[in-house]
Write an enzyme that holds these catalytic residues in place. Structure first.
Site, short mmCIF file in Angstrom:
data_model
loop_
_atom_site.label_atom_id
_atom_site.label_comp_id
_atom_site.label_asym_id
_atom_site.label_seq_id
_atom_site.Cartn_x
_atom_site.Cartn_y
_atom_site.Cartn_z
N LYS A 72 -67.03 10.84 -2.70
CA LYS A 72 -65.97 11.32 -2.30
C LYS A 72 -65.53 10.71 -1.55
CE LYS A 72 -64.83 15.74 -1.95
NZ LYS A 72 -64.87 16.36 -1.63
N CYS B 55 -54.17 5.01 6.31
CA CYS B 55 -53.53 4.36 5.03
C CYS B 55 -53.26 5.19 3.68
CB CYS B 55 -54.31 3.22 3.99
SG CYS B 55 -54.11 2.97 2.72
N CYS C 71 -51.88 4.11 0.87
CA CYS C 71 -51.43 3.92 -0.80
C CYS C 71 -53.00 3.17 -1.41
CB CYS C 71 -50.95 2.49 -0.45
SG CYS C 71 -51.71 1.14 0.28
N CYS D 85 -54.01 1.63 7.89
CA CYS D 85 -52.67 0.63 7.50
C CYS D 85 -53.07 -1.02 8.04
CB CYS D 85 -51.34 1.26 7.72
SG CYS D 85 -50.21 -0.13 7.03
N HIS E 171 -49.38 -1.43 1.74
CA HIS E 171 -48.04 -0.75 0.79
C HIS E 171 -47.27 -2.00 0.42
CE1 HIS E 171 -47.55 -0.18 5.18
NE2 HIS E 171 -46.26 -0.88 5.33
FE1 FES Z 1 -51.60 1.53 2.47
FE2 FES Z 1 -50.30 1.04 4.52
S1 FES Z 1 -50.63 2.86 3.39
S2 FES Z 1 -51.83 -0.57 3.81
#
Ligand code: FES
Length: 76
Positions: free
Chosen positions: A23, A40, A42, A51, A55
């Site tokens: 996990k 992040c 994504c 991040c 994304h």
């Molecule tokens: Fe994943 Fe920005 S939200 S790189």
């Protein structure tokens, strides 16, 4: 909403981040964030859990609308 059973080889939210871990859990001390932390959501950032702007490329390719969680600290 469509749910996919990933045990059958379906799509995964996490494509390749720390796949050796059961996990993926990150702990960030709020005192280390400073005035702003950008995290992040994504699962494509090379700096995960932070991040790095990946994304944008992901959204362009996937036609999606993911973006980071931004935590800000109010001035005291
Ligand atoms: Fe994943 Fe920005 S939200 S790189």
């Amino acid at each position: 909403k469509v749910l996919v059973d990933s045990r059958s080889g379906g799509p995964k939210v996490n494509p390749d981040i720390r796949k050796g871990e059961a996990k993926v859990v990150d702990t960030v001390d709020i005192e280390d964030i400073g005035k702003k932390g950008v995290f992040c959501r994504c699962w494509r950032s090379a700096k995960f859990p932070y991040c790095d702007g990946s994304h944008n490329k992901f959204n362009d390719c996937a036609g999606d609308n993911t973006g980071p969680l931004i935590i800000t600290k109010k001035d005291e």
